[in-house]
Design a protein around this motif. Structure first.
Motif, PDB file in Angstrom:
ATOM      1  N   LEU A  14       0.820  -1.208   0.000  1.00  0.00           N
ATOM      2  CA  LEU A  14       0.000   0.000   0.000  1.00  0.00           C
ATOM      3  C   LEU A  14       0.858   1.264   0.000  1.00  0.00           C
ATOM      4  CD1 LEU A  14      -2.867  -0.951   2.488  1.00  0.00           C
ATOM      5  CD2 LEU A  14      -3.002  -0.768   0.001  1.00  0.00           C
ATOM      6  N   CYS A  15       1.958   1.241   0.705  1.00  0.00           N
ATOM      7  CA  CYS A  15       2.828   2.412   0.770  1.00  0.00           C
ATOM      8  C   CYS A  15       3.607   2.615  -0.522  1.00  0.00           C
ATOM      9  CB  CYS A  15       3.803   2.281   1.938  1.00  0.00           C
ATOM     10  SG  CYS A  15       3.003   2.450   3.535  1.00  0.00           S
ATOM     11  N   SER A  17       2.882   1.281  -3.669  1.00  0.00           N
ATOM     12  CA  SER A  17       2.073   1.441  -4.876  1.00  0.00           C
ATOM     13  C   SER A  17       1.344   2.785  -4.849  1.00  0.00           C
ATOM     14  CB  SER A  17       1.065   0.298  -4.993  1.00  0.00           C
ATOM     15  OG  SER A  17       0.164   0.351  -3.907  1.00  0.00           O
ATOM     16  N   SER A  18       0.935   3.211  -6.042  1.00  0.00           N
ATOM     17  CA  SER A  18       0.279   4.514  -6.156  1.00  0.00           C
ATOM     18  C   SER A  18      -1.225   4.370  -5.993  1.00  0.00           C
ATOM     19  CB  SER A  18       0.592   5.115  -7.527  1.00  0.00           C
ATOM     20  OG  SER A  18      -0.007   4.319  -8.529  1.00  0.00           O
ATOM     21  N   CYS A  19      -1.881   5.521  -5.957  1.00  0.00           N
ATOM     22  CA  CYS A  19      -3.337   5.536  -5.868  1.00  0.00           C
ATOM     23  C   CYS A  19      -3.952   4.953  -7.123  1.00  0.00           C
ATOM     24  CB  CYS A  19      -3.838   6.962  -5.659  1.00  0.00           C
ATOM     25  SG  CYS A  19      -3.430   7.621  -4.042  1.00  0.00           S
ATOM     26  N   ASP A  20      -3.253   5.149  -8.283  1.00  0.00           N
ATOM     27  CA  ASP A  20      -3.765   4.605  -9.528  1.00  0.00           C
ATOM     28  C   ASP A  20      -3.839   3.081  -9.474  1.00  0.00           C
ATOM     29  OD1 ASP A  20      -4.260   6.993 -10.774  1.00  0.00           O
ATOM     30  OD2 ASP A  20      -2.347   7.058 -11.847  1.00  0.00           O
ATOM     31  N   LEU A  22      -4.412   1.275  -6.822  1.00  0.00           N
ATOM     32  CA  LEU A  22      -5.584   0.920  -6.018  1.00  0.00           C
ATOM     33  C   LEU A  22      -6.876   1.210  -6.790  1.00  0.00           C
ATOM     34  CD1 LEU A  22      -4.463   2.219  -2.523  1.00  0.00           C
ATOM     35  CD2 LEU A  22      -4.534  -0.129  -3.336  1.00  0.00           C
ATOM     36  N   ARG A  23      -6.895   2.287  -7.577  1.00  0.00           N
ATOM     37  CA  ARG A  23      -8.081   2.600  -8.372  1.00  0.00           C
ATOM     38  C   ARG A  23      -8.314   1.515  -9.424  1.00  0.00           C
ATOM     39  NH1 ARG A  23      -6.884   8.957  -9.284  1.00  0.00           N
ATOM     40  NH2 ARG A  23      -7.631   9.684  -7.267  1.00  0.00           N
ATOM     41  N   LYS A  24      -7.230   1.059 -10.066  1.00  0.00           N
ATOM     42  CA  LYS A  24      -7.370   0.008 -11.064  1.00  0.00           C
ATOM     43  C   LYS A  24      -7.884  -1.274 -10.422  1.00  0.00           C
ATOM     44  CE  LYS A  24      -3.947   1.344 -14.505  1.00  0.00           C
ATOM     45  NZ  LYS A  24      -2.685   0.989 -15.144  1.00  0.00           N
ATOM     46  N   ARG A  28     -12.012   1.555 -10.629  1.00  0.00           N
ATOM     47  CA  ARG A  28     -12.337   2.979 -10.729  1.00  0.00           C
ATOM     48  C   ARG A  28     -11.422   3.640 -11.756  1.00  0.00           C
ATOM     49  NH1 ARG A  28     -16.918   3.833  -9.178  1.00  0.00           N
ATOM     50  NH2 ARG A  28     -16.443   5.962  -8.692  1.00  0.00           N
ATOM     51  N   THR A  30      -8.580   6.009 -13.422  1.00  0.00           N
ATOM     52  CA  THR A  30      -7.290   6.473 -12.926  1.00  0.00           C
ATOM     53  C   THR A  30      -7.203   7.988 -13.025  1.00  0.00           C
ATOM     54  OG1 THR A  30      -6.279   6.262 -15.084  1.00  0.00           O
ATOM     55  CG2 THR A  30      -6.176   4.324 -13.646  1.00  0.00           C
ATOM     56  N   GLU A  31      -6.092   8.522 -12.530  1.00  0.00           N
ATOM     57  CA  GLU A  31      -5.900   9.977 -12.548  1.00  0.00           C
ATOM     58  C   GLU A  31      -5.884  10.511 -13.977  1.00  0.00           C
ATOM     59  OE1 GLU A  31      -2.801  13.346 -10.860  1.00  0.00           O
ATOM     60  OE2 GLU A  31      -2.488  11.250 -10.338  1.00  0.00           O
TER      61      GLU A  31
END
Length: 177
Positions: A14-15, A17-20, A22-24, A28, A30-31
């Motif tokens: 979690l730390c 990897s990026s938010c993208d 987690l979105r994938k 959801r 991506t940015e």
């Protein structure tokens, strides 16, 4: 100990990897998807704003043109001796008027006279109508229009056809419908 390693492994993923990521994983956008959508929305908003501005500009130009035509037609009518007035001597009409400018060729109390004048105007190709007042008074309107130029043309045609008297006048409706 195995639980601690699993927890640390999940925490490190979690730390790192990026938010993208987690979105994938969550399905959801991506940015980059969100930025592209925001650009499309902004582009569409600008197109709508431009079309509204163009429509307003065209409306303003039409209003200016109509004002110039009205001034020219009013000058022509004045030179022909046709008066413009927003007041009827008999008061307010019983029914609301559809048009702003109404060419009045006579005011009558006797129905037979009204009918004969109306028939003569109809035979000459006009579409006259009556404006009723209290007490049985009727104003005979040869032409009604929102354009004073149309009324001027009707006056000239009516004079040529001998259905429009020299003392005809134009009633100008002041109130909007």
């Amino acid at each position: 100990m195995k639980k601690v390693i699993r927890i640390l492994l999940i925490f490190s993923i979690l730390c790192i990897s990026s938010c993208d990521f987690l979105r994938k994983v969550a399905g959801r956008p991506t940015e980059s998807d969100l930025k592209a959508k925001a650009e499309r929305i902004e582009c569409r908003r600008q197109e709508v704003q431009d079309s509204i501005s163009a429509a307003l500009e065209a409306l303003r130009a039409k209003e200016v043109q109509d004002s110039l035509e009205t001034v020219a037609a009013a000058g022509s009518l004045d030179s022909l001796g046709v008066k413009l007035s927003s007041v009827f001597r008999f008061g307010e009409p019983l029914e609301g008027l559809e048009y702003k400018y109404n060419l009045i060729i006579g005011v009558f109390r006797t129905r037979s006279i009204v009918d004969s004048k109306c028939r003569a105007a109809s035979d000459s190709g006009f579409q006259p109508f009556l404006i009723p007042f209290e007490g049985g008074v009727n104003a005979l309107c040869l032409c009604g229009s929102d354009s004073l130029g149309v009324v001027l043309d009707a006056f000239l045609a009516g004079r040529k056809a001998n259905v429009c008297p020299s003392d005809a006048w134009v009633y100008v409706r002041q109130k909007d419908r």
